[in-house]
Design an enzyme around this catalytic site. Sequence first.
Site, PDB file in Angstrom:
ATOM      1  N   ASN A   1     -27.963   4.320 -25.802  1.00 37.40           N
ATOM      2  CA  ASN A   1     -28.682   3.537 -24.796  1.00 37.40           C
ATOM      3  C   ASN A   1     -28.577   2.053 -25.159  1.00 37.40           C
ATOM      4  OD1 ASN A   1     -31.098   2.704 -26.420  1.00 37.40           O
ATOM      5  ND2 ASN A   1     -31.283   4.934 -26.607  1.00 37.40           N
ATOM      6  N   ARG A   2     -29.212   1.224 -24.375  1.00 40.44           N
ATOM      7  CA  ARG A   2     -28.962  -0.217 -24.460  1.00 40.44           C
ATOM      8  C   ARG A   2     -29.865  -0.963 -25.434  1.00 40.44           C
ATOM      9  NH1 ARG A   2     -28.900  -2.159 -18.382  1.00 40.44           N
ATOM     10  NH2 ARG A   2     -28.945  -4.141 -19.502  1.00 40.44           N
TER      11      ARG A   2
END
Length: 218
Positions: free
Chosen positions: A30-31
């Site tokens: 994820n970011r």
Amino acid sequence: MSAASLGGRRIVVSAGPTYEDIDPVRFIGNRSSGKMGFAIAEAAARRGAQVVLVAGPVSLPTPSGLQRVDVRSARQMREAVIAQLPADVYIGAAAVADYAPAEIAPGKIKKKDERLTLALVRTPDILAEVAVHARRPTVVVGFAAETHDVEFYARGKLEKKKVDMIAANRVGVSGSGFESDDNALTVYWRDGERALGPAPKTALADELLDLILARWPA
Ligand code: PMT
């Protein structure tokens, strides 16, 4: 900026994403950049706490005056966090993957068909486990990353995960959440809430620590 001392407190912070490997060249991630969790760990160490920072795969330098443990997957993060208990405070700022591939392919998966289905399984919920652990920290603080209905989901996590505070932030908008240097938090506890920011994550880290200190004085 407040500088109330955290001397004598042992604080474990998780930060960054987890990467769940699919095969030797691919992963689910994820970011999260780790900036929020690193800012909290750095602020706590600066204020005299004994800090352990459990970090997922990020490209941030290690803040001074703390112990850093690097991990990759949710499973590894769980082991590293549990190994650090007991502690006075646990702050779960990491964006832990909720699902991981059921199996890691030993070799690179070759493209054959038009559609590929991956079987995923739930990862351990580290925050929920810490909150009911026999060596539970005095204060357990979680984060909630939400795109909508922030209070509803944050209060749901407060209740379901049996934590003392949830710091909710909006993701999917610019200027807060993932990757940004700034953030805005609404911190919820059983009978109250407080909005912090918008402000740089470094400033919010100190404000969050002040809030924890105010509610759980030494
Ligand atoms: O790293 P940055 O780029 O600075 O971005 C900061 C952030 C947006 C990642 C951070 O502020 C944040 O919101 N972290 C939590 C992200 C998240 O995974 O939220 P969640 O709502 O999915 O999870 C709720 C809580 O449970 C979190 O404390 C999380 O660490 C924890 N959790 C979730 C799943 C799991 N398997 N184990 C967990 O411990």
